[in-house]
Scaffold this motif. Structure first.
Motif, short mmCIF file in Angstrom:
data_model
loop_
_atom_site.label_atom_id
_atom_site.label_comp_id
_atom_site.label_asym_id
_atom_site.label_seq_id
_atom_site.Cartn_x
_atom_site.Cartn_y
_atom_site.Cartn_z
N VAL A 238 0.84 -1.20 0.00
CA VAL A 238 0.00 0.00 0.00
C VAL A 238 0.89 1.26 0.00
CG1 VAL A 238 -1.97 1.13 1.14
CG2 VAL A 238 -1.64 -1.34 1.40
N PRO A 239 1.33 1.69 -1.16
CA PRO A 239 2.33 2.76 -1.22
C PRO A 239 1.78 4.19 -1.28
CG PRO A 239 2.10 1.79 -3.39
CD PRO A 239 1.11 1.10 -2.49
N ASN A 240 0.51 4.35 -1.53
CA ASN A 240 0.02 5.73 -1.68
C ASN A 240 -0.06 6.46 -0.34
OD1 ASN A 240 -1.32 7.89 -3.37
ND2 ASN A 240 -2.88 7.53 -1.81
N HIS A 241 -0.33 5.69 0.72
CA HIS A 241 -0.52 6.30 2.03
C HIS A 241 -0.15 5.30 3.10
CE1 HIS A 241 -4.26 4.58 0.30
NE2 HIS A 241 -4.19 3.83 1.38
N SER A 242 0.26 5.78 4.25
CA SER A 242 0.42 4.90 5.42
C SER A 242 -0.79 5.13 6.31
CB SER A 242 1.73 5.23 6.17
OG SER A 242 1.60 6.46 6.84
N SER A 243 -0.69 4.68 7.55
CA SER A 243 -1.73 5.07 8.50
C SER A 243 -1.19 6.24 9.31
CB SER A 243 -2.08 3.91 9.43
OG SER A 243 -1.13 3.85 10.48
N ASP A 244 -2.07 6.87 10.03
CA ASP A 244 -1.62 7.99 10.87
C ASP A 244 -0.93 7.47 12.14
OD1 ASP A 244 -3.89 7.01 12.08
OD2 ASP A 244 -4.81 8.98 12.41
N ARG A 245 -0.83 6.15 12.28
CA ARG A 245 -0.10 5.60 13.42
C ARG A 245 1.29 5.09 13.01
NH1 ARG A 245 -3.70 1.75 16.96
NH2 ARG A 245 -2.85 0.26 15.45
N HIS A 246 1.63 5.24 11.73
CA HIS A 246 2.96 4.85 11.26
C HIS A 246 3.99 5.74 11.97
CE1 HIS A 246 6.36 4.38 8.49
NE2 HIS A 246 5.73 3.34 7.96
N GLU A 247 5.15 5.15 12.29
CA GLU A 247 6.12 5.94 13.09
C GLU A 247 6.58 7.18 12.34
OE1 GLU A 247 10.52 4.16 12.39
OE2 GLU A 247 9.33 3.13 13.96
#
Ligand code: GLC
Ligand code: CA
Length: 566
Positions: free
Chosen positions: A109-118
């Motif tokens: 999933v390269p377009n976005h991470s989650s907002d909890r990604h470091e």
């Protein structure tokens, strides 16, 4: 080149004509009884997958995630969600699948991470203008105090595509871009660290034995943001209308530079790792994603969007096979996945036509993709389920006879209908919470599978299922269908077994193209004929190998496909 049933698994180009089965991990099988499907559950069902006869599985995301978007909000790209298992469970699952000669494709999933990604947490903490913020897309707001979003861009799931953060000093601060849910901040693909980190992820999973990748929103990534900020661009229009490589958000020409880098990594492995792009682009743009110098394959959603008609199916197949031939690629086919209403239901909806668009994009044909029906309450009595299933079986058997690879979605081999009525309190899809006026969300095709007629959650797990299963799931259970020769499950099993026996060159010759009937032959004398009409027609000559429904004395009934051998 011919692939016999014995060497598909070991052939370097196994993917060209593979049947790939999509697993939505949290809804497949729950081994530890916590209501959520898990990796051990998948491992326990490898014998089922082997009997079914698939060449590969594609796993939707199983990475650590708060599940704001069913796992497409990734906290850590190089780990397994503890709710679903561990890296050891992953290795065990891969070993079991490989031992059964089933390849493994994972979702990236390269377009976005989650907002909890470091990285995202670091970006918020580091403040404006920091290198940490440059990995995402932060902008100052408009208005006197930056209190207005930087542009009027809308999220695919509804609402603004911008969310405002609180700066480290506690004041309201910059805004970040999220084309999907607000928990899914978009990466800045102009930042070299983002490139490097994804290469690391590709190697991480490839080293663990993963054979290929499904690339989420592959046509996103590269953006030309400044014009996009000012323009009032509907994100949906972006998906549907992009077509010249210059759209500010979608399918920009330079996104291929990313995939050229990825290809170099794939080719470090023997056999080279494969990839399939999820790219909702115009047909004439698909080849860019599927070229051998790029990802190698792209989902072709044309059949999924086509009406159940001889003319439409003929056009779609003809066009795509020609396009694949031109670039030396192989085409893909798909009717169902975790984003669209199940095809056994779509084909039974009133209006006759069917078409399904990208998530959030609404219908892209004049046809009925089921979204409006779901929104209106999803009354099951509005669907002609028998007709839907009859057409779905005919369409699937047509697809499975085509050259190229076929993608199946878990549960379609059971002929499962969409679960159209789910209490609001149980819904999970962010589209439901953010975009209620437009769609009810995709939970109805993500309900955990029924394995047994009896027992807790129909054999899915020991203690219920995270999305409620309707009572009628009992009739579709694997154990019910296993012993019934006429079941949809046995149709799929026989079709996949035969496909292996018959597998042949990637070529097709049309032998009949009429307003209601399509027939084609594959090089070794295998042929398929589909009657899209409602009146029986004469069967072509040959030995009938398999049919999607009962045949009447030498005739092919309406909405039925037969496979024949000369
Ligand atoms: C893809 C996925 C979909 C997800 C979206 C955002 O379209 O298939 O399920 O919501 O990307 O990652
Ligand atoms: Ca579990």
């Amino acid at each position: 080149m011919s692939l016999s049933s014995h060497d598909v698994f070991n052939a370097p180009d196994w993917w060209r004509q593979a049947v790939v089965y999509q697993i939505y991990p949290r809804s497949f099988a729950d081994a530890n009884g916590d209501t959520i499907g898990d990796l051990k559950g998948i491992t326990s069902r490898v014998p089922y997958l082997k009997d079914l006869g698939v060449d590969a599985v594609w796993l939707s995301p199983f990475y650590p995630s708060a599940l704001a978007d069913g796992g497409y909000d990734v906290d850590d790209y190089r780990d397994v969600d503890p709710k679903i298992g561990t890296l050891d469970d992953f290795d065990e699952m891969v070993a079991a699948l490989h031992a059964a000669h089933i390849k493994v494709v994972v979702d990236i999933v390269p377009n976005h991470s989650s907002d909890r990604h470091e990285w995202f947490k670091a970006a918020v903490a580091a403040g404006k203008g920091s290198p940490e913020r440059d990995r995402y897309i932060f902008r100052d707001g408009k208005g006197e105090n930056g209190e207005l979003p930087p542009s009027s861009l809308r999220s695919i799931f509804g609402g603004d595509a911008w969310h405002r953060v609180t700066e480290p000093d506690g004041t309201p601060g910059q805004w970040y871009l999220h084309l999907f849910a607000k928990e899914q901040p978009d990466f800045n693909w102009d930042n070299p660290e983002v490139h490097a980190d994804f290469l690391k992820t590709l190697r991480f999973w490839s080293d663990r034995g993963v054979d290929g990748f499904r690339v989420d929103v592959a046509h996103g990534l590269k953006k030309n943001l400044d014009p996009a900020f000012d323009a009032m661009i509907g994100v949906d229009d972006g998906i549907v209308e992009s077509g010249d490589g210059q759209h500010p958000l979608w399918d920009r020409d330079e996104v291929q530079d990313v995939y050229a880098e990825w290809r170099a990594v794939f080719n470090e492995y023997d056999p080279p790792r494969t990839a399939v792009a999820e790219a909702w682009v115009r047909p004439h743009r698909q080849a860019r994603y599927s070229s051998p110098a790029g990802l190698g394959q792209t989902f072709n959603f044309d059949l999924l969007r086509a009406e159940f008609s001889a003319a439409d199916f003929h056009d779609v197949v003809d066009r795509n096979l020609k396009a694949a031939k031109e670039i030396g690629g192989s085409t893909t086919w798909v009717f169902s996945n975790h984003d669209v209403v199940r095809h056994a239901t779509r084909y039974g909806l009133p209006g006759g036509a069917v078409g399904a668009g990208a998530p959030g994009a609404g219908s892209t044909t004049g046809g009925n993709d089921g979204k409006q029906w779901l929104l209106d309450g999803g009354d099951p009595s509005a669907v002609d389920q028998a007709k839907g299933l009859r057409r779905a079986r005919a369409a699937t058997l047509f697809m499975l006879a085509l050259p190229g690879s076929a993608y199946l979605y878990q549960g379609e081999e059971l002929g499962l209908q969409e679960v159209s009525q789910i209490p609001d309190a149980d819904r999970q899809d962010p589209a439901f919470f953010r975009n209620r006026e437009v769609e009810i969300g995709r939970d109805g095709c993500r309900v955990p599978l029924p394995w047994t007629r009896e027992g807790s959650s129909f054999g899915f797990g020991a203690d219920g299922s995270h999305l409620p299963q309707p009572e009628w799931f009992a009739d579709y259970a694997v154990d019910v269908q296993s012993d019934d020769p006429a079941s949809t499950l046995n149709l799929y099993r026989r079709a996949l077994a035969l496909r292996h026996e018959l597998e042949c060159e990637e070529a097709l010759e049309w032998t009949q193209v009429s307003p209601t009937v399509l027939a084609f032959a594959r090089p070794d004398g295998w042929s398929a004929v589909t009657n899209f009409g409602t009146e029986p027609v004469a069967l072509p000559e040959g030995e009938v190998l398999l049919a999607s429904g009962p045949l009447g004395d030498g005739r092919l009934p309406g909405e039925t496909t037969a496979w024949l051998r000369r």
